[in-house]
Design a protein around this motif. Structure first.
Motif, PDB file in Angstrom:
ATOM      1  N   ALA A 235      31.411 -37.898  -3.137  1.00 24.73           N
ATOM      2  CA  ALA A 235      32.436 -37.317  -4.012  1.00 24.73           C
ATOM      3  C   ALA A 235      32.237 -35.812  -4.073  1.00 24.73           C
ATOM      4  N   VAL A 236      33.243 -35.085  -3.585  1.00 18.75           N
ATOM      5  CA  VAL A 236      33.173 -33.632  -3.460  1.00 18.75           C
ATOM      6  C   VAL A 236      34.223 -33.007  -4.357  1.00 18.75           C
ATOM      7  N   ASP A 237      33.826 -32.003  -5.140  1.00 23.20           N
ATOM      8  CA  ASP A 237      34.833 -31.228  -5.878  1.00 23.20           C
ATOM      9  C   ASP A 237      34.575 -29.751  -5.658  1.00 23.20           C
ATOM     10  N   VAL A 238      35.698 -29.022  -5.518  1.00 20.27           N
ATOM     11  CA  VAL A 238      35.628 -27.572  -5.292  1.00 20.27           C
ATOM     12  C   VAL A 238      36.653 -26.924  -6.212  1.00 20.27           C
ATOM     13  N   PRO A 239      36.236 -26.570  -7.439  1.00 16.89           N
ATOM     14  CA  PRO A 239      37.212 -25.972  -8.369  1.00 16.89           C
ATOM     15  C   PRO A 239      37.671 -24.583  -7.944  1.00 16.89           C
ATOM     16  N   ASP A 240      36.796 -23.827  -7.303  1.00 17.53           N
ATOM     17  CA  ASP A 240      37.133 -22.453  -6.905  1.00 17.53           C
ATOM     18  C   ASP A 240      36.845 -22.293  -5.419  1.00 17.53           C
ATOM     19  N   GLY A 241      37.872 -22.532  -4.614  1.00 12.66           N
ATOM     20  CA  GLY A 241      37.701 -22.469  -3.176  1.00 12.66           C
ATOM     21  C   GLY A 241      37.770 -21.061  -2.642  1.00 12.66           C
ATOM     22  N   ALA A 242      37.238 -20.871  -1.447  1.00 14.64           N
ATOM     23  CA  ALA A 242      37.215 -19.548  -0.813  1.00 14.64           C
ATOM     24  C   ALA A 242      38.636 -19.083  -0.504  1.00 14.64           C
TER      25      ALA A 242
ATOM     26  N   ALA B  60      25.543 -46.682  -3.857  1.00 13.07           N
ATOM     27  CA  ALA B  60      25.006 -45.330  -3.751  1.00 13.07           C
ATOM     28  C   ALA B  60      26.121 -44.298  -3.841  1.00 13.07           C
ATOM     29  N   VAL B  61      25.850 -43.217  -4.569  1.00 12.05           N
ATOM     30  CA  VAL B  61      26.833 -42.147  -4.769  1.00 12.05           C
ATOM     31  C   VAL B  61      26.154 -40.801  -4.570  1.00 12.05           C
ATOM     32  N   THR B  62      26.842 -39.909  -3.852  1.00 13.22           N
ATOM     33  CA  THR B  62      26.419 -38.515  -3.760  1.00 13.22           C
ATOM     34  C   THR B  62      27.556 -37.651  -4.276  1.00 13.22           C
ATOM     35  N   VAL B  63      27.282 -36.851  -5.301  1.00 10.54           N
ATOM     36  CA  VAL B  63      28.278 -35.942  -5.863  1.00 10.54           C
ATOM     37  C   VAL B  63      27.886 -34.518  -5.500  1.00 10.54           C
ATOM     38  N   LEU B  64      28.796 -33.802  -4.860  1.00 14.60           N
ATOM     39  CA  LEU B  64      28.561 -32.414  -4.475  1.00 14.60           C
ATOM     40  C   LEU B  64      29.555 -31.529  -5.218  1.00 14.60           C
ATOM     41  N   ASN B  65      29.069 -30.889  -6.285  1.00 13.46           N
ATOM     42  CA  ASN B  65      29.925 -29.986  -7.058  1.00 13.46           C
ATOM     43  C   ASN B  65      29.988 -28.632  -6.379  1.00 13.46           C
ATOM     44  N   ASN B  66      31.184 -28.024  -6.401  1.00 10.98           N
ATOM     45  CA  ASN B  66      31.389 -26.716  -5.777  1.00 10.98           C
ATOM     46  C   ASN B  66      30.829 -26.715  -4.351  1.00 10.98           C
ATOM     47  N   CYS B  67      31.277 -27.687  -3.580  1.00  5.18           N
ATOM     48  CA  CYS B  67      30.683 -28.002  -2.276  1.00  5.18           C
ATOM     49  C   CYS B  67      31.052 -26.964  -1.215  1.00  5.18           C
ATOM     50  N   THR B  68      30.092 -26.631  -0.381  1.00  3.93           N
ATOM     51  CA  THR B  68      30.329 -25.773   0.781  1.00  3.93           C
ATOM     52  C   THR B  68      30.537 -26.652   2.012  1.00  3.93           C
ATOM     53  N   TRP B  69      31.093 -26.044   3.064  1.00  2.00           N
ATOM     54  CA  TRP B  69      31.341 -26.779   4.307  1.00  2.00           C
ATOM     55  C   TRP B  69      30.042 -27.274   4.956  1.00  2.00           C
ATOM     56  N   PRO B  70      28.970 -26.470   5.048  1.00  2.00           N
ATOM     57  CA  PRO B  70      27.728 -26.998   5.632  1.00  2.00           C
ATOM     58  C   PRO B  70      27.158 -28.184   4.844  1.00  2.00           C
ATOM     59  N   ARG B  71      27.220 -28.148   3.517  1.00  2.00           N
ATOM     60  CA  ARG B  71      26.710 -29.277   2.715  1.00  2.00           C
ATOM     61  C   ARG B  71      27.532 -30.540   2.982  1.00  2.00           C
ATOM     62  N   PHE B  72      28.853 -30.371   3.090  1.00  2.00           N
ATOM     63  CA  PHE B  72      29.697 -31.534   3.367  1.00  2.00           C
ATOM     64  C   PHE B  72      29.392 -32.105   4.753  1.00  2.00           C
ATOM     65  N   ARG B  73      29.299 -31.252   5.753  1.00  2.00           N
ATOM     66  CA  ARG B  73      29.027 -31.738   7.114  1.00  2.00           C
ATOM     67  C   ARG B  73      27.693 -32.467   7.189  1.00  2.00           C
ATOM     68  N   GLU B  74      26.713 -32.000   6.447  1.00  2.00           N
ATOM     69  CA  GLU B  74      25.401 -32.646   6.468  1.00  2.00           C
ATOM     70  C   GLU B  74      25.439 -34.008   5.800  1.00  2.00           C
TER      71      GLU B  74
ATOM     72  N   VAL C 178      32.771 -43.732   2.232  1.00  2.00           N
ATOM     73  CA  VAL C 178      33.959 -43.326   1.477  1.00  2.00           C
ATOM     74  C   VAL C 178      33.806 -41.853   1.140  1.00  2.00           C
ATOM     75  N   TRP C 179      34.827 -41.081   1.479  1.00  2.00           N
ATOM     76  CA  TRP C 179      34.842 -39.658   1.146  1.00  2.00           C
ATOM     77  C   TRP C 179      35.947 -39.409   0.124  1.00  2.00           C
ATOM     78  N   HIS C 180      35.593 -38.687  -0.940  1.00  2.00           N
ATOM     79  CA  HIS C 180      36.594 -38.231  -1.916  1.00  2.00           C
ATOM     80  C   HIS C 180      36.483 -36.718  -1.991  1.00  2.00           C
ATOM     81  N   LEU C 181      37.538 -36.038  -1.566  1.00  2.00           N
ATOM     82  CA  LEU C 181      37.555 -34.574  -1.545  1.00  2.00           C
ATOM     83  C   LEU C 181      38.603 -34.072  -2.527  1.00  2.00           C
ATOM     84  N   ALA C 182      38.149 -33.464  -3.616  1.00  2.00           N
ATOM     85  CA  ALA C 182      39.033 -32.891  -4.634  1.00  2.00           C
ATOM     86  C   ALA C 182      38.932 -31.377  -4.531  1.00  2.00           C
ATOM     87  N   CYS C 183      39.952 -30.753  -3.958  1.00  2.00           N
ATOM     88  CA  CYS C 183      39.878 -29.323  -3.667  1.00  2.00           C
ATOM     89  C   CYS C 183      41.283 -28.775  -3.436  1.00  2.00           C
TER      90      CYS C 183
END
Length: 601
Positions: free
Chosen positions: A399-406, A429-443, A450-455
């Protein structure tokens, strides 16, 4: 400019009188005078387009194609057309005329090389001419694929002149089954031009085959002509199509020149053919113009919007009244209806068509069954195979959220609520990445099913591969996603961002977009949006979706449908916090609940 219009009229008069010598000589004398440099762009556009239309006049006449000056006129035509296209001065009607000229010239060359006259002279009339065309088509198996396509187009032209539906259906059927083989021989821009030029033939083939009561062949024609690039030249049979109807009907929708139509496949028997005259190609184009103008104000990337009676609701009601209510009557059985739209009708939000009589009396597609989309029946079968391979378990959630994108305007204040709601409903199992960067997502991405991208997201409809998702450090295009995404069986991708469901409007049959890219990468299903969406409404919708999927145990397509029905009907008292708009049903407007659609199984 006056002399230019006078010269154009003189050329047209000569063509009308059959004086092709004078017409060609006037055009060739005029060509050196068509200035493109050192003058205002408005003059370039006007002078160039007048010359272009004058050249098209004789080129659309088959009698001119054997004229000795035709090659020189053709070279002048394409030189001016290429320059106008480079300067973005061509409009859609110009492109349609140029496409027709290209088809006629190609047919003419193919017929000359294979010794086939436009109307085969032989005794015995229509039957013998028909057999002559059939023989020519069979013999053309040994010529290059592009040449055989031109012969097929010439065959269709002859049948349209004759006007016999059975003959028209036969020629279209032969051509459409051949198109994937021709597409496979083309590359780059040539393939794109080819797919753009032939997509209408698929719609026409389905219509004429159905009118000739060859309903199964009509389904196969639509199936073969959709998503040619991704599906290749694999043969398909009617049992292959019916094999994926276990949980509901498949509905092929298309718009021909003669009107819209649907072919509904519900089981092993013949499909149901419905004529939908209100959904002709021209009518669908009008609906698309209205919806693009009416939906652009609902922005996830900005503050919540004020209510409007705007054109989106009117278009969805019109779409319902023009034919989709009839489709529901014949297909509204089973948990799910799968739409396989062919041509430009696939650019409309078919799943949201409906009629709101009152807040508590509404009829939408989702009122009767959940709605999903698929590139074609073969893609749907692959998606279902992935679900079976996963054994019903979706795997870990990313689960990825990016409130302030580049580089994005505005902050998405509610995306954190989405990832928290998904995490809360997830049993594994859940991984939450707040304010996620592209390298963190790719890794992290390869280890999750299941991918959830809120951006933030943005589409480039005329260059769909440049559409992008916005991470905290950079914006990532669809082209890059397709190149670097790890392939493998995965259950679901939720693209909770603006305009992630858009396809190239020039190639709707190829469904090139983020959902198709993720299906090709191994996802069984994708949820994506067709327009810019409201931030808070989307957070509420996604929270309810995960409650319905992981909490109540519904399959994803049904869970999304139930979440949309809930948001549409929810009263102010049932919603947490302060709704974005007034009224007892703050999110009843389709722009809030209808943007997201499900593709796959």
């Amino acid at each position: 400019m006056k002399w230019i219009f006078e010269r154009s009229q003189q050329v047209r008069d000569a063509v009308r009188e059959g004086d092709f010598d004078s017409a060609a000589q006037m055009l060739l004398a005029w060509y050196p005078l068509v200035e493109m440099d050192g003058i205002e762009e408005e003059l370039v556009r006007d002078r160039g387009r007048v010359f272009l239309l004058a050249c098209i006049a004789p080129m659309k006449c088959t009698d001119f194609l054997d004229h000795p000056l035709r090659p020189e006129v053709e070279r002048a035509l394409w030189a001016v057309a290429d320059e106008l296209r480079r300067r973005r001065h061509l409009i859609d009607p110009d492109e349609d005329d140029l496409r027709r000229v290209r088809e006629l010239v190609g047919q003419h060359h193919a017929l000359r090389r294979t010794g086939t006259p436009a109307v085969i002279p032989c005794r015995g009339g229509l039957k013998r001419q028909r057999r002559a065309w059939q023989r020519r088509w069979r013999r053309a198996r040994w010529v290059p694929a592009a040449m055989r396509t031109d012969i097929g187009l010439a065959w269709i032209t002859w049948t349209l002149v004759v006007g016999a539906p059975a003959l028209i259906a036969e020629a279209y059927h032969a051509l459409v089954l051949h198109l994937p083989a021709d597409a496979a021989t083309r590359e780059g821009d040539d393939r794109i031009r080819f797919l753009t030029a032939v997509q209408e033939h698929t719609e026409e083939a389905g219509y004429w085959l159905a009118k000739d009561r060859r309903y199964r062949d009509a389904v196969i024609a639509l199936e073969v002509g959709r998503a040619i690039v991704t599906s290749g030249t694999t043969a398909v049979t009617y049992p292959d199509v019916t094999a994926v109807t276990g949980d509901g009907s498949l509905v092929y929708l298309a718009s021909s020149h003669s009107g819209g139509y649907a072919l509904i496949v519900a089981a092993w028997h013949d499909p149901q053919f419905l004529e939908l005259p209100g959904l002709s190609r021209q009518a669908v184009a009008g609906l698309l113009d209205r919806i693009s103008a009416g939906s652009s104000r609902a922005l996830r990337d900005l503050a919540p919007v004020a209510p409007e009676s705007g054109s989106l609701t009117d278009v969805l009601t019109d779409l319902w009244n023009r034919g989709l209510s009839t489709v529901v009557h014949f297909s509204g059985r089973g948990r799910v209806i799968t739409f396989l739209p062919v041509g430009v009708i696939g650019l409309l939000p078919l799943h949201a068509a409906g009629l709101a009589v009152a807040p508590d009396l509404q009829f939408y597609m989702g009122t009767f069954s959940a709605v999903r989309y698929a590139p074609n029946a073969r893609a749907l079968r692959r998606s279902r195979e992935i679900v079976r391979e996963l054994g019903g378990e979706p795997g870990a959630l990313l689960a990825v959220d990016v409130p302030d994108g580049a580089g994005a305007a505005g902050s998405l204040r509610h995306v954190g609520q989405e990832t928290e709601a998904a995490r809360h409903q997830w049993a594994g199992a859940v991984t939450v990445l707040n304010n996620c960067t592209w390298p963190r997502f790719r890794e992290a991405a390869p280890d999750h099913g299941v991918w959830h991208l809120a951006c933030h997201g943005a589409a480039e409809p005329r260059s769909i591969l440049e559409s992008r998702l916005v991470f905290a450090d950079r914006q990532v295009t669809l082209r890059e996603l397709r190149e670097v995404l790890p392939c493998g069986p995965r259950r679901l991708a939720v693209l909770s961002a603006c305009e992630t469901n858009l396809s190239d409007p020039d190639l709707p049959n190829e469904v090139v977009g983020m959902p198709s890219a993720l299906l090709e990468a191994g996802f069984a299903g994708v949820i994506a949006s067709s327009w810019k969406v409201d931030d808070r409404a989307t957070a509420l919708l996604m929270a309810e979706f995960y409650r319905q999927w992981r909490g109540a145990g519904h399959e994803p397509a049904v869970a999304l449908n139930r979440a949309q029905n809930w948001l549409r009907a929810a009263t102010r008292d049932q919603l947490p916090g302060e709704p974005a708009s007034g009224g007892d049903h703050p999110y009843a407007d389709p722009r809030f609940w209808a943007a997201f659609a499900y593709t796959g199984a």
